[in-house]
Design a protein around this motif. Structure first.
Motif, PDB file in Angstrom:
ATOM      1  N   ARG A 179       0.832  -1.320  -0.005  1.00 28.36           N
ATOM      2  CA  ARG A 179       0.195   0.047  -0.276  1.00 28.36           C
ATOM      3  C   ARG A 179       0.886   0.930  -0.069  1.00 28.36           C
ATOM      4  NH1 ARG A 179      -3.266  -2.686   3.727  1.00 28.36           N
ATOM      5  NH2 ARG A 179      -2.283  -1.807   5.468  1.00 28.36           N
ATOM      6  N   GLU A 180       1.852   1.069   0.642  1.00 30.03           N
ATOM      7  CA  GLU A 180       2.847   2.441   0.826  1.00 30.03           C
ATOM      8  C   GLU A 180       3.510   2.531  -0.463  1.00 30.03           C
ATOM      9  OE1 GLU A 180       5.224   1.386   4.034  1.00 30.03           O
ATOM     10  OE2 GLU A 180       3.871   1.938   5.732  1.00 30.03           O
ATOM     11  N   GLN A 181       3.917   1.491  -1.233  1.00 27.88           N
ATOM     12  CA  GLN A 181       4.603   1.492  -2.465  1.00 27.88           C
ATOM     13  C   GLN A 181       3.585   2.010  -3.507  1.00 27.88           C
ATOM     14  OE1 GLN A 181       6.028  -2.430  -2.836  1.00 27.88           O
ATOM     15  NE2 GLN A 181       7.897  -2.254  -1.997  1.00 27.88           N
ATOM     16  N   ARG A 182       2.247   1.591  -3.331  1.00 27.09           N
ATOM     17  CA  ARG A 182       1.293   2.244  -4.392  1.00 27.09           C
ATOM     18  C   ARG A 182       1.155   3.875  -4.055  1.00 27.09           C
ATOM     19  NH1 ARG A 182      -1.202  -2.836  -3.493  1.00 27.09           N
ATOM     20  NH2 ARG A 182      -2.609  -1.781  -1.970  1.00 27.09           N
ATOM     21  N   LEU A 183       1.260   4.270  -3.122  1.00 24.94           N
ATOM     22  CA  LEU A 183       0.804   5.690  -2.534  1.00 24.94           C
ATOM     23  C   LEU A 183       1.936   6.357  -3.034  1.00 24.94           C
ATOM     24  CD1 LEU A 183      -0.903   5.396   0.912  1.00 24.94           C
ATOM     25  CD2 LEU A 183      -1.958   6.091  -1.069  1.00 24.94           C
ATOM     26  N   ALA A 184       3.132   5.801  -2.770  1.00 21.71           N
ATOM     27  CA  ALA A 184       4.334   6.549  -3.222  1.00 21.71           C
ATOM     28  C   ALA A 184       4.535   6.669  -4.554  1.00 21.71           C
ATOM     29  CB  ALA A 184       5.479   5.923  -2.594  1.00 21.71           C
ATOM     30  N   LYS A 185       3.876   5.398  -5.467  1.00 17.41           N
ATOM     31  CA  LYS A 185       4.064   5.672  -6.966  1.00 17.41           C
ATOM     32  C   LYS A 185       3.028   6.661  -7.417  1.00 17.41           C
ATOM     33  CE  LYS A 185       4.809   1.850  -9.038  1.00 17.41           C
ATOM     34  NZ  LYS A 185       4.579   0.664  -9.617  1.00 17.41           N
ATOM     35  N   ALA A 186       1.640   6.641  -6.835  1.00 17.60           N
ATOM     36  CA  ALA A 186       0.908   7.740  -7.130  1.00 17.60           C
ATOM     37  C   ALA A 186       1.261   9.044  -6.862  1.00 17.60           C
ATOM     38  CB  ALA A 186      -0.450   7.239  -6.222  1.00 17.60           C
ATOM     39  N   ARG A 187       1.885   9.445  -5.685  1.00 18.58           N
ATOM     40  CA  ARG A 187       2.283  10.660  -5.496  1.00 18.58           C
ATOM     41  C   ARG A 187       3.242  11.339  -6.370  1.00 18.58           C
ATOM     42  NH1 ARG A 187       1.996   9.066   0.158  1.00 18.58           N
ATOM     43  NH2 ARG A 187       3.870   8.537   0.306  1.00 18.58           N
TER      44      ARG A 187
END
Length: 322
Positions: free
Chosen positions: A311-319
């Protein structure tokens, strides 16, 4: 008299150390000494005092049977059944004791007596129709690669490091084959039966289709055979101890119980019940058998920590994409 020459030469002659010549003992014994197992044991004990008690028991079995295929086949099958059901029994008892319910991972799903019995019936059918023929043909394969049945036994150290290698090899095979079995058609036609129980229990470790038993069993059986074919240095006793430990691992991983003293608390790379129980509950991820490293390396670990990390990786990628 045919037995005036000590049978000790049969154990020390190098030509016997790497081959399946233990049945040659019978031909060096008086006919009347092999009419019972204990007569064979007594004869061997008198003439081979340098062997320990278990080595004499072992040699007497092969001498009494006089047929290596029969001796190995019967011993292998009986060992498998005793270990499998013997190790499953404590988990069946624990399931009936309410005090242990707090350690049950999915404690709302305690297997009923009927589920246990239905599982046991299918497992027994599989053992006699699928595994027994494989066990019967194991001796010729072991003989071909040079696996020894002779005495004395190998050292504990040599058996320990060989078994450690087998755990690594089998875990690798299991990861890739198990992951492949979750591919649509293979899952539907082969692997789905093993997932009948979303909350596994010990007896269900080998509750699977015959094809799956053969596919995943190859990693357990052929890892030692491959090792012996390459090194020409392995005893069948090592194989038996490996099989027993592998059965313990598989049954315990399916037990559904997580204790404060579970092995993975001391060996973080060990998989165990907490790892495999999630696989049965979620039907995906956690494909390894004994260790966690393949799942961690290939991002197929299914755990709260792994999901949080993704989840943290997806959020970081989205940002970054914004």
């Amino acid at each position: 008299m045919a037995t005036t020459v000590s049978m000790g030469s049969l154990f020390t002659n190098p030509s016997y150390n790497m081959g399946f010549n233990t049945s040659a003992l019978a031909s060096h014994m008086l006919p009347h000494t092999t009419d019972t197992y204990w007569n064979a044991f007594g004869e061997i004990s008198k003439q081979n005092i340098q062997l320990n008690y278990f080595e004499r028991l072992w040699a007497a079995w092969y001498a009494f049977m006089g047929n290596d295929v029969l001796a190995t086949g019967i011993m292998s099958f009986v060992m498998h059944e005793v270990v499998y059901f013997g190790r499953s029994l404590p988990w069946m008892i624990i399931d009936r004791i309410p005090a242990f319910n707090k350690y049950k991972i999915q404690n709302q799903k305690i297997p009923s007596a009927k589920e246990q019995w239905d599982c046991a019936k299918l497992v027994l059918i599989s053992h006699f129709t699928v595994e027994l023929p494989q066990i019967w043909f194991f001796h010729p394969m072991a003989q071909y690669v040079g696996m020894s049945t002779s005495v004395p036994f190998p050292s504990i150290w040599s058996m320990a490091y060989q078994i450690a290698i087998f755990f690594v090899l089998e875990d690798t095979w299991h990861y890739w084959m198990h992951r492949a079995l979750h591919w649509g058609p293979l899952y539907k036609n082969i692997h789905k039966i093993h997932h009948q129980y979303s909350a596994p229990f010990g007896l269900a470790a080998e509750y699977a289709s015959p094809i799956e038993v053969m596919i995943l069993g190859l990693g357990t059986v052929f890892s030692p055979l491959l090792y012996c074919a390459i090194t020409k240095d392995m005893h069948i006793l090592t194989m038996y101890i490996w099989i027993m430990l592998r059965l313990f691992q598989a049954i315990d991983a399916h037990s559904g119980y997580e204790f404060p003293w579970s092995l993975h608390h001391f060996l973080p790379f060990w998989a165990g019940a907490d790892h495999h129980d999630v696989h049965h509950e979620k039907f995906i991820g956690n494909y390894s058998s004994s260790f966690r490293w393949w799942d961690l390396a290939l991002d197929t670990e299914n755990s709260p920590e792994a999901m949080k990390r993704r989840r943290e990786q997806r959020l970081a990628k989205a940002r970054k994409a914004q």
